[in-house]
Design an enzyme around this catalytic site. Structure first.
Site, mmCIF file in Angstrom:
data_model
loop_
_atom_site.group_PDB
_atom_site.id
_atom_site.type_symbol
_atom_site.label_atom_id
_atom_site.label_comp_id
_atom_site.label_asym_id
_atom_site.label_seq_id
_atom_site.Cartn_x
_atom_site.Cartn_y
_atom_site.Cartn_z
ATOM 1 N N GLU A 147 0.828 -1.208 0.000
ATOM 2 C CA GLU A 147 0.000 0.000 0.000
ATOM 3 C C GLU A 147 0.864 1.261 0.000
ATOM 4 O O GLU A 147 2.017 1.232 0.426
ATOM 5 C CB GLU A 147 -0.931 0.054 1.221
ATOM 6 C CG GLU A 147 -2.137 -0.847 1.153
ATOM 7 C CD GLU A 147 -1.934 -2.150 1.882
ATOM 8 O OE1 GLU A 147 -2.840 -3.000 1.836
ATOM 9 O OE2 GLU A 147 -0.871 -2.331 2.505
ATOM 10 N N THR A 148 0.251 2.335 -0.461
ATOM 11 C CA THR A 148 0.804 3.684 -0.411
ATOM 12 C C THR A 148 -0.287 4.592 0.142
ATOM 13 O O THR A 148 -1.464 4.419 -0.194
ATOM 14 C CB THR A 148 1.229 4.162 -1.809
ATOM 15 O OG1 THR A 148 2.272 3.312 -2.304
ATOM 16 C CG2 THR A 148 1.712 5.597 -1.792
#
Length: 294
Positions: free
Chosen positions: A47-48
């Site tokens: 994830e970001t």
């Protein structure tokens, strides 16, 4: 060119290059939705996160979370990691994030600006019967039906993001698991989040339970080194099934990937009457940089 600062941290670890990687964009105003998704693909971490001003002035930030393939309403290691980054930069020990599941409290302990801990409060998890039988669940990860635990149930569960929870007989089966993209695609169909969480309840000095998580992104399977959004419901499952008592539960994940992650879950309440769940662990800052956009 537009310039956006990002911070890279490793989450659920006390040392660099362990745990789960995360890129945090602390000042993400002006980045369009499609650009956020493209950046998440470029970073190529599980994830970001993108930090935006809150809609409610009583909250600290609105946080959007993207995998390389989709936006999620919540996730564990991104919330914990973003909490550490903002807590360290803003000098705050208590934060409230606006996630897709609603306001989410996060507590932060900063050691020296480069390392520390963070803990998020999660919704009380819910569970429902899984469509998969033992043979079908095992086939998703290239195992035989005998690898599935004989007395624990296969369940769907979640606290904002759903998982198929599959208990395995022992850690040897956990280590032998290999995701089958075709089988997972058939089973999950058009489900929003196509993810299976495997676990073994063998205990040792380091952990009360060990897990692995496989998920589908654009038709391909990936493994997650640490899955905080699955850890809370897993701990609730173990309490509900009488495997472990309420209290502190230690989950280790990522061992098979060479990125050992230690997740600490606290479950308050009793079996079938859980009232509170928190998920936390160590965070280490490993990099900073600037991203350029047209």
């Amino acid at each position: 060119m537009r310039k956006y600062r990002f911070v890279q941290v490793d989450v659920f670890t006390n040392r660099p290059f362990g745990g789960n990687q995360l890129a945090v964009f602390p000042e993400a105003e002006g980045i369009a939705d499609a650009e956020m998704q493209a950046i998440a693909r470029e970073m190529n971490f599980s994830e970001t996160t993108f930090v935006l001003p809150p809609t409610d002035p009583d909250h600290d930030a609105r946080v959007r979370i993207f995998t390389p393939g989709q936006e999620l309403p919540m996730a564990g290691h991104p919330t914990v990691g973003t909490g550490f980054v903002l807590g360290a930069e803003r000098g705050k020990a208590d934060l409230v994030f606006e996630l897709g599941v609603g306001p989410t409290p996060v507590s932060v302990e900063v050691t020296n600006g480069m390392a520390g801990r963070a803990t998020m409060q999660q919704r009380v998890p819910n569970y429902w019967e899984a469509a998969a039988n033992r043979e079908e669940a095992a086939s998703l990860v290239s195992l035989g039906a005998e690898a599935v635990h004989a007395s624990l149930p296969i369940l769907n569960g979640g606290a904002g993001v759903d998982y198929l929870y599959v208990p395995l007989r022992d850690r040897n089966d956990l280590a032998a698991a290999r995701p089958d993209a075709a089988a997972m695609t058939r089973y999950f169909g058009d489900a929003f989040h196509k993810a299976v969480y495997l676990f073994s309840i063998e205990r040792d000095a380091e952990s009360d339970v060990r897990g692995r998580m496989f998920f589908l992104v654009n038709g391909a399977t990936l493994e997650d080194p640490a899955t905080g959004s699955a850890a809370g419901p897993l701990a609730g499952y173990l309490v509900n099934q009488g495997v472990l008592p309420p209290g502190s539960i230690r989950l280790r994940q990522g061992h098979e990937m060479g990125r050992p992650s230690d997740i600490e879950v606290t479950v308050t309440g009793a079996a079938d009457a859980i009232t509170r769940v928190t998920v936390g662990g160590g965070v280490v800052k490993v990099a900073e940089g600037t991203l350029f956009l047209p």
